[in-house]
Motif scaffolding. Structure first.
Motif, PDB file in Angstrom:
ATOM      1  N   HIS A  84      -8.563 -48.348 -14.388  1.00  0.00           N
ATOM      2  CA  HIS A  84      -7.530 -49.058 -13.642  1.00  0.00           C
ATOM      3  C   HIS A  84      -7.932 -50.498 -13.406  1.00  0.00           C
ATOM      4  O   HIS A  84      -9.106 -50.790 -13.164  1.00  0.00           O
ATOM      5  CB  HIS A  84      -7.281 -48.376 -12.292  1.00  0.00           C
ATOM      6  N   CYS A  85      -6.967 -51.380 -13.465  1.00  0.00           N
ATOM      7  CA  CYS A  85      -7.249 -52.780 -13.171  1.00  0.00           C
ATOM      8  C   CYS A  85      -7.620 -52.889 -11.689  1.00  0.00           C
ATOM      9  O   CYS A  85      -6.915 -52.350 -10.840  1.00  0.00           O
ATOM     10  CB  CYS A  85      -6.028 -53.648 -13.461  1.00  0.00           C
ATOM     11  N   PRO A  86      -8.724 -53.559 -11.384  1.00  0.00           N
ATOM     12  CA  PRO A  86      -9.140 -53.636  -9.980  1.00  0.00           C
ATOM     13  C   PRO A  86      -8.177 -54.478  -9.142  1.00  0.00           C
ATOM     14  O   PRO A  86      -8.203 -54.390  -7.915  1.00  0.00           O
ATOM     15  CB  PRO A  86     -10.516 -54.307 -10.056  1.00  0.00           C
ATOM     16  N   GLN A  87      -7.320 -55.263  -9.807  1.00  0.00           N
ATOM     17  CA  GLN A  87      -6.416 -56.112  -9.028  1.00  0.00           C
ATOM     18  C   GLN A  87      -5.009 -55.528  -8.890  1.00  0.00           C
ATOM     19  O   GLN A  87      -4.486 -55.442  -7.796  1.00  0.00           O
ATOM     20  CB  GLN A  87      -6.354 -57.509  -9.654  1.00  0.00           C
ATOM     21  N   CYS A  88      -4.418 -55.099 -10.030  1.00  0.00           N
ATOM     22  CA  CYS A  88      -3.038 -54.618  -9.929  1.00  0.00           C
ATOM     23  C   CYS A  88      -2.943 -53.104 -10.110  1.00  0.00           C
ATOM     24  O   CYS A  88      -1.861 -52.542 -10.050  1.00  0.00           O
ATOM     25  CB  CYS A  88      -2.151 -55.324 -10.958  1.00  0.00           C
ATOM     26  N   ASP A  89      -4.100 -52.483 -10.347  1.00  0.00           N
ATOM     27  CA  ASP A  89      -4.157 -51.033 -10.454  1.00  0.00           C
ATOM     28  C   ASP A  89      -3.458 -50.484 -11.698  1.00  0.00           C
ATOM     29  O   ASP A  89      -3.284 -49.281 -11.845  1.00  0.00           O
ATOM     30  CB  ASP A  89      -3.591 -50.367  -9.180  1.00  0.00           C
ATOM     31  N   TYR A 117      -9.356 -54.709 -20.423  1.00  0.00           N
ATOM     32  CA  TYR A 117      -8.832 -56.026 -20.090  1.00  0.00           C
ATOM     33  C   TYR A 117      -7.389 -55.907 -19.616  1.00  0.00           C
ATOM     34  O   TYR A 117      -6.566 -55.253 -20.249  1.00  0.00           O
ATOM     35  CB  TYR A 117      -8.893 -56.938 -21.320  1.00  0.00           C
ATOM     36  N   CYS A 118      -7.123 -56.512 -18.473  1.00  0.00           N
ATOM     37  CA  CYS A 118      -5.750 -56.531 -17.972  1.00  0.00           C
ATOM     38  C   CYS A 118      -5.159 -57.889 -18.302  1.00  0.00           C
ATOM     39  O   CYS A 118      -5.598 -58.905 -17.761  1.00  0.00           O
ATOM     40  CB  CYS A 118      -5.712 -56.292 -16.459  1.00  0.00           C
ATOM     41  N   SER A 119      -4.179 -57.904 -19.195  1.00  0.00           N
ATOM     42  CA  SER A 119      -3.650 -59.196 -19.637  1.00  0.00           C
ATOM     43  C   SER A 119      -2.781 -59.819 -18.553  1.00  0.00           C
ATOM     44  O   SER A 119      -2.623 -61.029 -18.506  1.00  0.00           O
ATOM     45  CB  SER A 119      -2.884 -59.045 -20.950  1.00  0.00           C
ATOM     46  N   ALA A 120      -2.230 -58.984 -17.660  1.00  0.00           N
ATOM     47  CA  ALA A 120      -1.404 -59.534 -16.574  1.00  0.00           C
ATOM     48  C   ALA A 120      -2.275 -60.324 -15.594  1.00  0.00           C
ATOM     49  O   ALA A 120      -1.933 -61.433 -15.195  1.00  0.00           O
ATOM     50  CB  ALA A 120      -0.682 -58.410 -15.848  1.00  0.00           C
ATOM     51  N   CYS A 121      -3.419 -59.732 -15.218  1.00  0.00           N
ATOM     52  CA  CYS A 121      -4.288 -60.399 -14.229  1.00  0.00           C
ATOM     53  C   CYS A 121      -5.355 -61.254 -14.903  1.00  0.00           C
ATOM     54  O   CYS A 121      -6.049 -62.002 -14.233  1.00  0.00           O
ATOM     55  CB  CYS A 121      -4.987 -59.363 -13.356  1.00  0.00           C
ATOM     56  N   ARG A 122      -5.477 -61.145 -16.199  1.00  0.00           N
ATOM     57  CA  ARG A 122      -6.544 -61.823 -16.943  1.00  0.00           C
ATOM     58  C   ARG A 122      -7.918 -61.464 -16.374  1.00  0.00           C
ATOM     59  O   ARG A 122      -8.745 -62.313 -16.074  1.00  0.00           O
ATOM     60  CB  ARG A 122      -6.359 -63.339 -16.911  1.00  0.00           C
TER      61      ARG A 122
HETATM   62 ZN   LIG Z   1      -4.204 -56.228 -13.472  1.00  0.00          ZN
END
Ligand SMILES: [Zn+2]
Length: 473
Positions: A84-89, A117-122
């Motif tokens: 999971h992305c640590p920022q947007c989950d 890699y989360c491309s939304a949050c970079r």
């Molecule tokens: Zn994210």
């Protein structure tokens, strides 16, 4: 079937896991043996040949075993498909695994871990690196810690040589410098001070079996440190076109002001807390205040005592922070004033020596009033003598309340400031005063802070702080 023979499902699984790991470790060992076989010279080996060969190959073995254990313990992480992305989950899919090699005291450890890699949050992340608590960069904390321990004892170039020889891990002196700067950055007295609990334990050890509370001494003093100005930065070795014939800057001896708390255990000194820095009086006072306000000194469990020479600023801090402390004027410092009087009044003579001895004895017996009276009755034969006598009188009179040496001795208080002078020596001089060494102020203070940590027994605490800061960053 007895109860002892019943094996739970968990136990059976744990045993199976362990068996699997053993298998992997054996495989690693076999690989290592192949390497050993190639390297081991002909028969009729001397012990030295064997140890040298094993020594040279040992990190391939220990690093390999470490790798196998890590792989086994975190096998879920190696094959992890999602995170999971640590920022947007948001749910992220694993990308191609990335190789990384880290350097530890047991050797190189190769890690292959999936990248997300989360491309939304970079935001990119390596979950395995987090579970393993890896330090950024190649060199791991165990190496950094060992290097920091070494450079607090010996100069960087020597540390580099010794470190390579003794650990088999090559770390350049520049990198050692960098680790040390990072670890020691911003250290304050509270970072290197032992906890109240640790201090209480030391007090209890000294107090055991004694009727009176132990004497805790606070000594305050300065030591000279060779410093170089910031303007000496600039060209680094190799950058200059010509070899400098002489330094373009002038070194300066600066005062490292410090304090030390220590316990009197008969003739023995038990170290408690030291803090030395190139700093001014106000900064020293501030550090002392932090110690006081953090409640580190259990004043009710000790008889607190402060020994100093006559410097007014010291007494000012002491009076403000520890008004209950017994104040002692350094007996040996008085001696200097008396010798000066004797020299100008009597000249180099037996009479001069006799006068000093007699006067010191009176002081030792706590008869400062007699000494002051005697000074007053002296008939100065010159202006110089008159000035020395007046100086001495002023000095003793200003501090007469701190010269009850007879009572102090009976109470087990120290008469001299030897305790702080020796910490000047083992904390400051031993490392900072070396031939050719001139320190930038910031580096000298970082080194002093680490050396204080070493003697205060808080080196691990300083490293825990470092690790925490790395994690936050
Ligand atoms: Zn994210």
């Amino acid at each position: 079937m007895g109860a002892a023979e019943v094996i739970s499902f968990e136990e059976a699984r744990a045993r199976k896991q362990w068996d699997a790991l053993r298998h992997q470790l054996h495989a690693r060992f076999d690989q290592w043996l192949d390497g050993l076989q190639e390297q081991l010279p002909e028969p009729e080996l001397t012990l030295a040949q064997v140890t040298e060969t094993v020594w040279n190959l040992r990190q391939a073995l220990t690093g390999g075993l470490t790798e196998a254990i890590v792989e086994h313990a975190h096998r879920g992480e190696h094959t992890r498909q999602q995170s999971h992305c640590p920022q947007c989950d948001r749910l992220l899919k694993a990308r191609a695994p990335v190789q990384r090699t880290v350097e530890t005291l047991v050797g190189l450890v190769h890690l292959e871990r999936p990248y997300f890699y989360c491309s939304a949050c970079r935001v990119g992340l390596y979950p395995l690196a987090e579970v393993l608590g890896l330090s950024p960069g190649r060199t791991q904390l165990d190496v950094q810690k060992a290097a920091a321990k070494l450079v607090t004892e010996v100069p960087y170039d020597e540390a580099q040589r010794l470190f390579g020889d003794l650990t088999g891990v090559g770390v350049g002196s520049e990198r050692m410098h960098t680790f040390t700067n990072h670890v020691a950055e911003g250290l304050t007295v509270l970072d290197v001070a032992p906890s109240r609990d640790a201090i209480e334990r030391r007090i209890a050890e000294v107090a055991a079996g004694r009727f009176r509370r132990p004497v805790l001494v606070l000594g305050i003093d300065g030591a000279y440190v060779p410093t170089r100005p910031e303007s000496a930065r600039g060209r680094r070795p190799g950058q200059g076109r010509h070899r400098a014939k002489r330094a373009l800057w002038r070194g300066q001896w600066r005062d490292a002001k410090g304090f030390r708390f220590y316990l009197m255990d008969g003739d023995r000194i038990v170290h408690v807390l030291s803090w030395h820095q190139v700093q001014n009086e106000a900064q020293l006072g501030e550090a002392l205040k932090q110690v006081k306000e953090a409640g580190l000194i259990p004043e009710e469990q000790v008889r607190l005592c402060v020994v100093c020479d006559g410097a007014e600023w010291i007494w000012k801090h002491v009076q403000a922070l520890f008004p209950q402390a017994r104040q002692v004027l350094d007996y040996y410092h008085c001696k200097e004033y008396l010798h000066r009087v004797a020299k100008v009044h009597y000249g180099a003579s037996v009479q001069a020596l006799e006068w000093v001895e007699a006067t010191l004895t009176r002081l030792y017996l706590g008869k400062v009033g007699l000494v002051l009276g005697g000074l007053q009755r002296m008939q100065a034969q010159s202006d110089e003598a008159a000035k020395a006598i007046a100086n001495c009188w002023d000095y003793l009179d200003a501090h007469r309340g701190r010269t009850a040496y007879r009572k102090l001795r009976r109470g087990g208080y120290p008469l001299g400031s030897g305790g702080i002078e020796s910490s000047n020596k083992f904390i400051c001089h031993a490392r900072l005063k070396r031939s050719g060494a001139w320190w930038y102020e910031i580096n000298s203070n970082q080194m002093l802070a680490l050396r204080c940590a070493k003697y205060n027994g808080t080196f691990d605490q300083v490293f825990a702080r470092h690790q925490q800061r790395l994690r936050k960053a």
